[in-house]
Design a protein around this motif. Structure first.
Motif, PDB file in Angstrom:
ATOM      1  N   ALA A   1       0.832  -1.212   0.000  1.00 28.98           N
ATOM      2  CA  ALA A   1       0.000   0.000   0.000  1.00 28.98           C
ATOM      3  C   ALA A   1       0.860   1.254   0.000  1.00 28.98           C
ATOM      4  N   VAL A   2       1.984   1.224   0.731  1.00 28.28           N
ATOM      5  CA  VAL A   2       2.879   2.380   0.780  1.00 28.28           C
ATOM      6  C   VAL A   2       3.405   2.712  -0.610  1.00 28.28           C
ATOM      7  N   PHE A   3       3.855   1.691  -1.326  1.00 24.66           N
ATOM      8  CA  PHE A   3       4.393   1.931  -2.662  1.00 24.66           C
ATOM      9  C   PHE A   3       3.292   2.277  -3.656  1.00 24.66           C
ATOM     10  N   ARG A   4       2.093   1.746  -3.462  1.00 20.59           N
ATOM     11  CA  ARG A   4       0.988   2.097  -4.350  1.00 20.59           C
ATOM     12  C   ARG A   4       0.604   3.575  -4.176  1.00 20.59           C
ATOM     13  N   ILE A   5       0.514   4.011  -2.921  1.00 24.92           N
ATOM     14  CA  ILE A   5       0.187   5.420  -2.662  1.00 24.92           C
ATOM     15  C   ILE A   5       1.284   6.326  -3.204  1.00 24.92           C
ATOM     16  N   SER A   6       2.538   5.941  -2.964  1.00 23.71           N
ATOM     17  CA  SER A   6       3.644   6.750  -3.465  1.00 23.71           C
ATOM     18  C   SER A   6       3.628   6.803  -4.987  1.00 23.71           C
ATOM     19  N   GLY A   7       3.145   5.739  -5.625  1.00 21.46           N
ATOM     20  CA  GLY A   7       3.041   5.738  -7.074  1.00 21.46           C
ATOM     21  C   GLY A   7       2.081   6.807  -7.576  1.00 21.46           C
ATOM     22  N   TRP A   8       0.939   6.949  -6.925  1.00 17.90           N
ATOM     23  CA  TRP A   8      -0.019   7.987  -7.321  1.00 17.90           C
ATOM     24  C   TRP A   8       0.528   9.381  -7.060  1.00 17.90           C
ATOM     25  N   LEU A   9       1.208   9.553  -5.930  1.00 19.66           N
ATOM     26  CA  LEU A   9       1.796  10.865  -5.623  1.00 19.66           C
ATOM     27  C   LEU A   9       2.889  11.214  -6.630  1.00 19.66           C
ATOM     28  N   LEU A  10       3.690  10.232  -6.997  1.00 20.59           N
ATOM     29  CA  LEU A  10       4.747  10.483  -7.972  1.00 20.59           C
ATOM     30  C   LEU A  10       4.176  10.748  -9.367  1.00 20.59           C
ATOM     31  N   LEU A  11       3.015  10.165  -9.664  1.00 18.41           N
ATOM     32  CA  LEU A  11       2.370  10.458 -10.940  1.00 18.41           C
ATOM     33  C   LEU A  11       1.957  11.931 -11.001  1.00 18.41           C
ATOM     34  N   ALA A  12       1.373  12.427  -9.916  1.00 20.16           N
ATOM     35  CA  ALA A  12       1.022  13.854  -9.870  1.00 20.16           C
ATOM     36  C   ALA A  12       2.270  14.723  -9.984  1.00 20.16           C
ATOM     37  N   LEU A  13       3.345  14.282  -9.328  1.00 17.41           N
ATOM     38  CA  LEU A  13       4.603  15.025  -9.401  1.00 17.41           C
ATOM     39  C   LEU A  13       5.158  15.018 -10.823  1.00 17.41           C
ATOM     40  N   ALA A  14       5.086  13.872 -11.483  1.00 18.45           N
ATOM     41  CA  ALA A  14       5.585  13.770 -12.856  1.00 18.45           C
ATOM     42  C   ALA A  14       4.799  14.681 -13.797  1.00 18.45           C
ATOM     43  N   LEU A  15       3.492  14.739 -13.632  1.00 26.08           N
ATOM     44  CA  LEU A  15       2.677  15.622 -14.467  1.00 26.08           C
ATOM     45  C   LEU A  15       3.056  17.088 -14.242  1.00 26.08           C
ATOM     46  N   SER A  16       3.345  17.431 -12.988  1.00 28.16           N
ATOM     47  CA  SER A  16       3.781  18.807 -12.719  1.00 28.16           C
ATOM     48  C   SER A  16       5.132  19.076 -13.351  1.00 28.16           C
ATOM     49  N   PHE A  17       6.033  18.080 -13.357  1.00 25.91           N
ATOM     50  CA  PHE A  17       7.343  18.246 -13.988  1.00 25.91           C
ATOM     51  C   PHE A  17       7.188  18.462 -15.493  1.00 25.91           C
ATOM     52  N   VAL A  18       6.267  17.709 -16.117  1.00 24.68           N
ATOM     53  CA  VAL A  18       6.041  17.875 -17.551  1.00 24.68           C
ATOM     54  C   VAL A  18       5.556  19.289 -17.847  1.00 24.68           C
ATOM     55  N   GLY A  19       4.552  19.739 -17.091  1.00 23.78           N
ATOM     56  CA  GLY A  19       4.032  21.082 -17.312  1.00 23.78           C
ATOM     57  C   GLY A  19       5.067  22.156 -17.064  1.00 23.78           C
ATOM     58  N   HIS A  20       5.826  21.995 -15.976  1.00 25.02           N
ATOM     59  CA  HIS A  20       6.858  22.977 -15.653  1.00 25.02           C
ATOM     60  C   HIS A  20       7.971  22.961 -16.698  1.00 25.02           C
ATOM     61  N   GLY A  21       8.366  21.768 -17.136  1.00 29.94           N
ATOM     62  CA  GLY A  21       9.447  21.674 -18.116  1.00 29.94           C
ATOM     63  C   GLY A  21       9.085  22.329 -19.435  1.00 29.94           C
ATOM     64  N   VAL A  22       7.880  22.041 -19.934  1.00 26.14           N
ATOM     65  CA  VAL A  22       7.450  22.648 -21.198  1.00 26.14           C
ATOM     66  C   VAL A  22       7.325  24.163 -21.038  1.00 26.14           C
TER      67      VAL A  22
END
Length: 292
Positions: free
Chosen positions: A210-231
Motif C-alpha cells: 500500500a505504501v508503494f501504491r500510494i507513493s506511485g499515485w503521488l509520484l504520478l502527480a509530481l511527474a505531471l507537474s514536472f512535464v508542465g513545468h518543463g514545457v
C-alpha cells in the motif's frame, strides 16, 4: 452610495484570499512532494540494502565483506552530495535564457525517469525485481570473497536512489517554496526511519504494498507537474511555442503548482504523458492475466 466603493473592498479581499489560497496550496504541494520523494527513494534503498545485508549475515561471510558493502554506501552518499553541488554550480553560472532551458530539460528528464518508476510501482514488481538482482550480485561477490564487489554493489544501490533524489528535488525547488520542500524532505526522512526501524523489528505486518501504491499515485502527480513545468520553462526560453488556453483561469489558482500553466502545449504534453502511463498500466495488467 457608489456601488464601486462598496464592491472594491470585497473584490480586493477575494483577490487576497485567492493569492493566499494559491500560496498555501503551493507550500502544501511542495511539502507533500518532498516527503514522497524521500520516502520512496529512501525506503527502496533500505529494502534492497536490508535484503543484501541479511543474506551476508545468513551466509556467514564475515565482517570484512559487510564493511565493503557499507563502504560503498558511504561513497554513494558522498557522490550524491557532489552531484547536488555540481548541479548548483551549473545553475549559478547560467544566464536567464540558459537557466530556463536547463530547468526545462531537467524537468522533462525527471518526468522520463519517473515514467519507469511509476510503471514499476503500480505493478509492484519494480522494487522486488531490483532487490532480487542485487541479492544475486551479492551471492556472486560473496562466493568470490570480493570486498570490491560488495562495495560496488552498495554504491550502485544508494547512488541510484541518490541521483534520482537530487534530480527530483532540484526540479521541485524550481516549482515550490524551498522551505516547503525542506520541511517535506525532513518529514519524509523521519517517516522512512520509522518504517525501516519497524521493518527491522519484524515488518511482515507493514503494508509495504500500500505504501508503494500510494507513493506511485503521488509520484504520478509530481511527474505531471514536472512535464508542465518543463514545457513552460522551454517556452520561456523560446524553444517551444506558446498558445494561451485557459491561461487566466489556471495561472491564478493553486492548480498552477500542478504544472497546469494554461497553454495548449503544456496541457497537451501532460495529456500525452498521462495516456502513456495508462497504456503501460493496461498493458502490464493484460500481460499479467495472460501469464496467470
Amino acid at each position: 452610495m457608489d456601488r464601486r466603493n462598496v464592491l472594491q473592498p470585497l473584490l480586493g479581499g477575494a483577490a487576497f484570499a485567492n493569492v493566499a489560497w494559491a500560496q498555501g496550496a503551493g507550500w502544501g504541494w511542495g511539502a507533500v512532494s518532498g516527503a514522497s520523494i524521500i520516502v520512496r527513494e529512501g525506503l527502496e534503498a533500505a529494502l534492497v540494502l536490508g535484503a543484501v545485508a541479511a543474506y551476508l549475515r545468513a551466509a556467514g561471510t564475515g565482517a570484512r565483506l559487510m564493511r565493503g558493502l557499507w563502504g560503498g554506501v558511504i561513497a554513494a552518499l558522498v557522490s550524491s552530495a557532489a552531484v547536488w553541488w555540481l548541479a548548483e554550480g551549473m545553475l549559478l553560472g547560467a544566464g536567464e535564457a540558459r537557466l530556463e532551458a536547463l530547468e526545462g530539460w531537467t524537468a522533462l528528464l525527471a518526468a522520463a525517469v519517473l515514467f519507469f518508476v511509476i510503471g514499476g510501482l503500480f505493478h509492484q514488481a519494480y522494487v522486488a525485481d531490483w532487490t532480487e538482482r542485487m541479492r544475486a550480485r551479492a551471492r556472486q561477490a560473496a562466493a568470490r570473497g570480493s570486498v570490491l564487489g560488495l562495495a560496488v554493489l552498495g554504491f550502485l544501490v544508494v547512488f541510484r536512489e541518490g541521483f534520482e533524489t537530487v534530480l527530483f528535488v532540484r526540479v521541485l525547488l524550481a516549482q515550490a517554496p524551498a522551505d516547503a520542500v525542506g520541511a517535506g524532505a525532513l518529514l519524509g526522512a523521519l517517516l522512512t526511519a520509522v518504517l525501516v526501524l519497524a521493518l527491522a523489528r519484524g515488518g511482515a505486518r507493514l503494508p509495504l504494498r500500500a505504501v508503494f501504491r500510494i507513493s506511485g499515485w503521488l509520484l504520478l502527480a509530481l511527474a505531471l507537474s514536472f512535464v508542465g513545468h518543463g514545457v513552460h520553462e522551454l517556452q520561456e526560453a523560446g524553444i517551444f511555442s506558446e498558445t494561451p488556453w485557459w491561461e487566466k483561469a489556471l495561472d491564478t489558482t493553486p492548480l498552477r503548482w500542478l504544472g497546469l500553466r494554461g497553454t495548449l502545449e503544456t496541457m497537451a504534453a501532460q495529456a500525452v504523458y498521462l495516456l502513456l502511463v495508462a497504456a503501460v498500466f493496461v498493458l502490464g495488467r493484460w500481460r499479467a492475466r495472460l501469464a496467470a
